[in-house]
Design a protein around this motif. Structure first.
Motif, PDB file in Angstrom:
ATOM      1  N   THR A  76       0.896  -1.229  -0.196  1.00 22.28           N
ATOM      2  CA  THR A  76       0.042  -0.066  -0.171  1.00 22.28           C
ATOM      3  C   THR A  76       1.082   1.210  -0.027  1.00 22.28           C
ATOM      4  N   PRO A  77       2.106   1.542   0.792  1.00 25.37           N
ATOM      5  CA  PRO A  77       2.676   2.582   1.020  1.00 25.37           C
ATOM      6  C   PRO A  77       3.572   2.753  -0.401  1.00 25.37           C
ATOM      7  N   LEU A  78       4.028   1.547  -0.723  1.00 28.28           N
ATOM      8  CA  LEU A  78       4.701   1.302  -2.256  1.00 28.28           C
ATOM      9  C   LEU A  78       4.172   1.950  -3.250  1.00 28.28           C
ATOM     10  N   LEU A  79       2.914   1.464  -3.454  1.00 26.30           N
ATOM     11  CA  LEU A  79       1.999   1.660  -4.306  1.00 26.30           C
ATOM     12  C   LEU A  79       1.615   3.437  -4.525  1.00 26.30           C
ATOM     13  N   ASN A  80       1.475   4.117  -3.327  1.00 22.28           N
ATOM     14  CA  ASN A  80       1.089   5.501  -3.077  1.00 22.28           C
ATOM     15  C   ASN A  80       2.590   6.245  -3.361  1.00 22.28           C
ATOM     16  N   ALA A  81       3.718   5.407  -3.070  1.00 23.63           N
ATOM     17  CA  ALA A  81       4.832   6.152  -3.525  1.00 23.63           C
ATOM     18  C   ALA A  81       5.234   6.431  -4.932  1.00 23.63           C
ATOM     19  N   ALA A  82       4.779   4.966  -5.846  1.00 32.21           N
ATOM     20  CA  ALA A  82       4.826   5.087  -7.093  1.00 32.21           C
ATOM     21  C   ALA A  82       4.013   6.179  -7.680  1.00 32.21           C
ATOM     22  N   VAL A  83       2.924   6.350  -7.320  1.00 29.28           N
ATOM     23  CA  VAL A  83       1.963   7.258  -7.799  1.00 29.28           C
ATOM     24  C   VAL A  83       2.478   8.951  -7.595  1.00 29.28           C
ATOM     25  N   TYR A  84       2.979   9.158  -6.389  1.00 23.36           N
ATOM     26  CA  TYR A  84       3.566  10.296  -6.212  1.00 23.36           C
ATOM     27  C   TYR A  84       4.661  10.602  -7.013  1.00 23.36           C
ATOM     28  N   TYR A  85       5.738   9.523  -7.098  1.00 18.28           N
ATOM     29  CA  TYR A  85       7.027   9.580  -7.968  1.00 18.28           C
ATOM     30  C   TYR A  85       6.446  10.198  -9.417  1.00 18.28           C
ATOM     31  N   PHE A  86       5.439   9.445  -9.766  1.00 14.36           N
ATOM     32  CA  PHE A  86       5.077   9.987 -11.274  1.00 14.36           C
ATOM     33  C   PHE A  86       4.506  11.266 -11.429  1.00 14.36           C
ATOM     34  N   ILE A  87       3.562  11.473 -10.296  1.00  9.09           N
ATOM     35  CA  ILE A  87       2.960  12.865 -10.314  1.00  9.09           C
ATOM     36  C   ILE A  87       4.122  14.046 -10.156  1.00  9.09           C
ATOM     37  N   PHE A  88       4.721  13.775  -8.941  1.00  8.37           N
ATOM     38  CA  PHE A  88       5.705  14.981  -8.597  1.00  8.37           C
ATOM     39  C   PHE A  88       6.978  14.788  -8.915  1.00  8.37           C
ATOM     40  N   GLY A  89       7.598  13.623  -8.963  1.00  2.00           N
ATOM     41  CA  GLY A  89       8.789  13.399  -9.550  1.00  2.00           C
ATOM     42  C   GLY A  89       9.063  13.504 -11.082  1.00  2.00           C
ATOM     43  N   VAL A  90       8.155  13.037 -11.697  1.00  2.00           N
ATOM     44  CA  VAL A  90       8.505  13.117 -13.410  1.00  2.00           C
ATOM     45  C   VAL A  90       7.679  14.072 -13.878  1.00  2.00           C
ATOM     46  N   LEU A  91       6.173  14.346 -13.750  1.00  2.00           N
ATOM     47  CA  LEU A  91       5.331  15.332 -14.266  1.00  2.00           C
ATOM     48  C   LEU A  91       5.872  16.751 -13.788  1.00  2.00           C
ATOM     49  N   LEU A  92       6.143  16.900 -12.493  1.00  2.00           N
ATOM     50  CA  LEU A  92       6.379  18.135 -11.866  1.00  2.00           C
ATOM     51  C   LEU A  92       7.966  18.363 -12.128  1.00  2.00           C
ATOM     52  N   GLY A  93       8.647  17.563 -12.229  1.00  2.00           N
ATOM     53  CA  GLY A  93      10.032  17.513 -11.989  1.00  2.00           C
ATOM     54  C   GLY A  93      10.960  17.928 -10.785  1.00  2.00           C
ATOM     55  N   THR A  94      10.053  17.208  -9.713  1.00  2.00           N
ATOM     56  CA  THR A  94      10.709  17.299  -8.316  1.00  2.00           C
ATOM     57  C   THR A  94      11.828  16.810  -8.024  1.00  2.00           C
ATOM     58  N   LYS A  95      12.047  15.640  -8.853  1.00  2.00           N
ATOM     59  CA  LYS A  95      13.320  14.924  -8.513  1.00  2.00           C
ATOM     60  C   LYS A  95      14.550  15.567  -8.922  1.00  2.00           C
ATOM     61  N   GLN A  96      14.426  16.354  -9.745  1.00  2.00           N
ATOM     62  CA  GLN A  96      15.825  17.137 -10.351  1.00  2.00           C
ATOM     63  C   GLN A  96      16.202  17.936  -9.288  1.00  2.00           C
ATOM     64  N   HIS A  97      15.545  18.294  -8.311  1.00  6.78           N
ATOM     65  CA  HIS A  97      16.243  19.253  -7.166  1.00  6.78           C
ATOM     66  C   HIS A  97      16.645  18.408  -5.948  1.00  6.78           C
ATOM     67  N   VAL A  98      16.137  17.321  -5.970  1.00  8.55           N
ATOM     68  CA  VAL A  98      16.279  16.526  -4.716  1.00  8.55           C
ATOM     69  C   VAL A  98      17.191  15.292  -4.949  1.00  8.55           C
ATOM     70  N   PRO A  99      18.420  15.291  -4.015  1.00  7.18           N
ATOM     71  CA  PRO A  99      19.270  14.138  -4.193  1.00  7.18           C
ATOM     72  C   PRO A  99      18.463  12.914  -3.611  1.00  7.18           C
ATOM     73  N   ASP A 100      18.715  11.888  -4.210  1.00  4.62           N
ATOM     74  CA  ASP A 100      18.321  10.602  -3.939  1.00  4.62           C
ATOM     75  C   ASP A 100      16.703  10.509  -3.536  1.00  4.62           C
ATOM     76  N   TYR A 101      16.166  10.804  -4.777  1.00  4.36           N
ATOM     77  CA  TYR A 101      14.901  11.295  -4.647  1.00  4.36           C
ATOM     78  C   TYR A 101      14.001  10.128  -4.143  1.00  4.36           C
ATOM     79  N   ILE A 102      13.888   9.066  -4.740  1.00  6.56           N
ATOM     80  CA  ILE A 102      13.170   7.695  -4.528  1.00  6.56           C
ATOM     81  C   ILE A 102      13.205   7.511  -2.939  1.00  6.56           C
ATOM     82  N   PRO A 103      14.413   7.393  -2.420  1.00  8.38           N
ATOM     83  CA  PRO A 103      14.461   6.983  -1.044  1.00  8.38           C
ATOM     84  C   PRO A 103      14.020   8.307  -0.320  1.00  8.38           C
TER      85      PRO A 103
END
Length: 304
Positions: A76-103
């Motif tokens: 359950t939390p892993l699936l939530n994390a996957a959804v948030y990664y796609f929306i915030f990390g990929v679409l909104l580009g948040t992962k570009q500004h945060v080191p080790d974004y997935i952890p």
């Protein structure tokens, strides 16, 4: 010869004060009366085994009807994390500004889920267990405490998956991981206190359980689960008071403490000032305040 009829004198009905004195003289007390605070704590401690067993039983039964069973505690939390990664990390580009974004993201989701689930379970602790409350005599605080303990057990079960994710993404094992223990103790105390506050409110107004998902979702978005509060505070377009509120938001404080403990790229400079004092303050305020607030309405639970 006339016969005189004598009517018996009226029966004396004891006054309420006399009845109370009579009951006290024979050791009787009001049913369901609220005990003193020290006595209440003593009663809770005497039922510590029930609290632990009840929490474990609820955790075991939670996914008993699902084919994957306890695996959903992690999924359950892993699936939530996957959804948030796609929306915030990929679409909104948040992962570009945060080191080790997935952890960074997965740690935030797991720790936030712990708080969210504890509060939701506490909201229904009394209103959802009225049969138990009305049938048995026990300190009612045992219920919200049991539900908070259940969520802690679930988090600890899920921590194995979190550790695997951290290692897979190159986060090394470090001595700082030991800081996760006091951080979790403080967060658990905070969660339990808020759960007791919500349990009393939910017992009086059960409809509040329908409102809480919206409140918690809003709280999640301002707690830095998917984005870095530290990056936001470097900008100048928001008032300083907003930065202070965001940094000292209790959910954000506990999430950042866990990130600092587990992720080597999350440095102390990203933490708010005096973070451990803030975390301890929130834990004591919610834990002690929530317990007293719940205890004051002890005699009202299950009535009406």
């Amino acid at each position: 010869m006339s016969q005189v009829l004598h009517t018996p004198p009226p029966t004396q009905v004891p006054a309420d004060d006399d009845l109370a004195a009579l009951a006290a003289r024979h050791g009787l007390s009001v049913s369901g009366a609220r005990p003193s605070l020290p006595e209440y704590v003593r009663q809770l401690w005497a039922r510590r085994h029930f609290i632990t067993a009840f929490a474990t039983a609820k955790l075991t039964a939670q996914y008993s009807q699902a084919k994957l069973g306890q695996v959903w505690q992690v999924m359950t939390p892993l699936l939530n994390a996957a959804v948030y990664y796609f929306i915030f990390g990929v679409l909104l580009g948040t992962k570009q500004h945060v080191p080790d974004y997935i952890p960074f993201l997965v740690t935030g989701v797991f720790i936030w889920t712990f708080t969210q689930s504890s509060i939701m379970a506490g909201t229904r602790a009394i209103s959802g267990n009225l049969g138990l409350v009305r049938a048995l005599h026990f300190p009612r605080a045992a219920l919200p405490i049991s539900f908070a303990l259940q969520q802690l057990q679930q988090l600890l079960f899920s921590m194995g998956a979190l550790i695997v994710i951290l290692l897979c993404f190159g986060v090394p094992v470090a001595a700082s991981w030991l800081l996760a223990i006091p951080a979790l103790i403080l967060q658990s105390t905070f969660n339990t206190g808020v759960s007791m506050i919500m349990a009393r409110m939910g017992a009086k107004t059960p409809d509040i359980a329908q409102l809480m998902p919206f409140v918690l979702r809003t709280w999640m978005y301002v707690s830095g689960v998917m984005w870095s509060i530290g990056k936001l505070t470097k900008k100048d377009h928001l008032p300083h008071i907003v930065f202070v509120l965001l940094e000292n938001n209790p959910a954000a404080v506990y999430i950042d403490l866990m990130r600092f403990a587990l992720i080597d790229s999350f440095h102390s400079k990203q933490l708010p000032p005096h973070v451990w004092a803030v975390a301890a303050g929130w834990a004591l305020l919610a834990g002690i305040g929530g317990f007293i607030y719940f205890w004051k309405a002890e005699e009202t639970y299950g009535r009406g």
